[in-house]
Design an enzyme around this catalytic site. Structure first.
Site, short mmCIF file in Angstrom:
data_model
loop_
_atom_site.label_atom_id
_atom_site.label_comp_id
_atom_site.label_asym_id
_atom_site.label_seq_id
_atom_site.Cartn_x
_atom_site.Cartn_y
_atom_site.Cartn_z
N GLU A 213 17.43 -0.72 2.86
CA GLU A 213 17.97 0.15 1.80
C GLU A 213 19.21 -0.38 1.09
O GLU A 213 20.25 0.29 1.03
CB GLU A 213 18.26 1.55 2.38
N GLU A 333 8.98 3.73 4.44
CA GLU A 333 9.56 4.88 5.13
C GLU A 333 9.21 6.12 4.34
O GLU A 333 9.35 6.12 3.12
CB GLU A 333 11.11 4.82 5.18
#
Ligand SMILES: *[C@@H]1O[C@H](CO)[C@@H](O)[C@H](O)[C@H]1NC(C)=O
Ligand SMILES: *[C@@H]1O[C@H](CO)[C@@H](O)[C@H](O)[C@H]1NC(C)=O
Ligand SMILES: *[C@@H]1O[C@H](CO)[C@@H](O)[C@H](O)[C@H]1NC(C)=O
Length: 428
Positions: A213, A333
């Site tokens: 991320e 995810e």
């Protein structure tokens, strides 16, 4: 708890599934724990390829595996979760191959590694291989958990060579880039003490993910992060020609993708120094990654609004993969927090699994989706707002297993899945 699931789909479906598997892999119907040799995942245009055939998958995240494998009393959880995944017909798991300066650190300080923890990672990879599960291994965290970029910046600062105390100097400080490259090289060239195979030569590893991320809000133009991705993906490729590489992006569109800005959950997402299309287009990046967190990302509390967002978000990225990037897109995810009912979570999961299935059916770029995240019982301190124990709720378990069977019906089963899928998809 795993057997006796009732009908997963009508008998017709099961018959054709078995016939298909048998025709494709009849002579490989063998004990998966001992004989099956994995091959590397490749890509052809916007599809993943395994053994010369398109590969679409159903998988999960268990970020905690290396950490748990350090400790003998918690080590059996690795086998439990991998075996459960395999029995559910899942073929890919994403996990952390980093722990920088934290408790049970793999990297204690720049260039200093704890052999005990490296052996734990060896164990995770060796076990995954036994169950035919391919691993996405992530190399550093943008967030602070397990060290992350903040730890690298702290190290450089402590050694008196850091340019800045800003977390984002992780991306632009030459000495920190050097630390990170050294880390990457040590991991990629690690020889597994259990299998004797160097990580860079191990087909159990599906891909390397550069960073979980990434965001670089100090340079909203995106140039800093773009430059870092170019350098690091090229570096990985210079050491390892076998494995695919992805960035680890959440998938937000930035200023270089003006047409797509309305797909972002909210305005802030375009202003954090990332751009899904631009970042993923780099030639040394083999596939794109996307996360899906509608309740964290948006202030709109309405559940139906969230489901609509998810569909739009996924379809937009799949279209990018097919038309713009010509690379696969992986939903690495997805999660809905504890604020929602389990039945709402299931509806959310189903939207994602259905879109992934349609992508597989139509040979589109959406290659697979990995739920965040699976735990086993007794590890509450490793839970976040999203964890699930997969066998705890029958309807959730069935949702995921049904997806595995549906995917197997269109693409056949991998040799490694044969045994489990037969049990799973033919049960009445
Ligand atoms: C790669 O994809 C192209 C077009 O999608 C197809 O024609 C070709 O056969 C594929 N090659 C392999 C090795 O799968
Ligand atoms: C670095 O990040 C952490 C958490 O992400 C934050 O607490 C800290 O204040 C940040 N430091 C700087 C200098 O930005
Ligand atoms: C998808 O590709 C496979 C083989 O690669 C082919 O058999 C199948 O017909 C294709 N499906 C569609 C809908 O194009």
């Amino acid at each position: 708890m795993v057997g006796g699931n009732g009908a997963l789909y009508p008998i017709i479906g099961f018959a054709s599934c078995v016939a298909f598997i048998y025709l494709s892999f009849g002579d490989l119907w063998i004990d998966i724990r001992t004989h099956t040799k994995l091959s590397f995942v490749e890509r052809n245009g916007s599809q993943f390829i395994v053994d010369g055939r398109p590969f679409y998958f159903n998988g999960w995240n268990s970020y905690w595996m290396m950490d748990h494998a350090v400790d003998e009393s918690r080590k059996p959880r690795i086998r439990t979760i991998l075996q459960t995944g395999a029995k559910m017909g899942l073929t890919v798991c994403r996990t952390w191959a980093f722990n920088d300066g934290d408790y049970n650190a793999l990297q204690i300080s720049p260039g200093r590694f704890d052999e005990r923890v490296f052996r734990a990672l060896d164990h995770v990879i060796a076990e995954a291989n036994q169950y035919g599960i391919r691993l996405i291994l992530c190399l550093v965290n943008n967030l602070q958990a397990y060290g992350g970029k903040t730890q690298y910046v702290k190290w450089a600062w402590e050694e008196g060579i850091g340019l800045s105390s800003s977390n984002d100097s992780f991306f632009y400080d030459p000495s920190i880039r050097h630390y990170f490259k050294n880390y990457v090289k040590t991991v990629l060239t690690r020889k597994n003490t259990l299998t004797g195979v160097e990580y860079r030569d191990d087909p159990t590893i599906f891909a390397w993910e550069l960073i979980n991320e990434p965001r670089c809000i100090s340079d909203k133009s995106g140039d800093t992060l773009q430059d870092w991705i170019e350098e690091m993906s090229t570096f990985v490729k210079s050491i390892d020609r076998n494995h695919l590489v992805t960035v680890g992006l959440e998938g937000f569109y930035g200023p270089k993708s003006p047409k797509r800005l309305t797909v972002n959950p909210e305005f802030w997402a375009s202003d954090i120094g990332t751009d899904f299309v631009r970042n993923s287009k780099i030639s040394t990046v083999d596939f794109a990654s996307v996360h899906i967190y509608p309740d964290h990302w948006s202030h709109n509390p309405e559940f139906e609004h969230k489901l609509k967002f998810v569909a739009k978000w996924m379809l937009s990225h799949i279209e990018d993969g097919d038309k713009e990037l010509k690379k696969p897109v992986m939903f690495t995810e997805f999660g809905l927090s504890k604020d929602f009912e389990p039945s709402q979570r299931e509806r959310f999961y189903k939207v994602i699994l259905d879109i992934t299935y349609k992508s597989a059916k139509m040979n589109k770029s959406g290659g697979g989706s990995l739920v965040w995240q699976f735990l086993v019982e007794g590890m509450e301190e490793f839970n976040d707002e999203f964890g699930i124990v997969p066998w705890k709720r029958k309807s959730t378990y069935q949702l995921f297993t049904e997806q595995s069977c549906k995917l197997a019906r269109i693409q056949g089963a991998l040799p490694t899945q044969m045994d489990y899928l037969r049990k799973l998809c033919t049960h009445r």
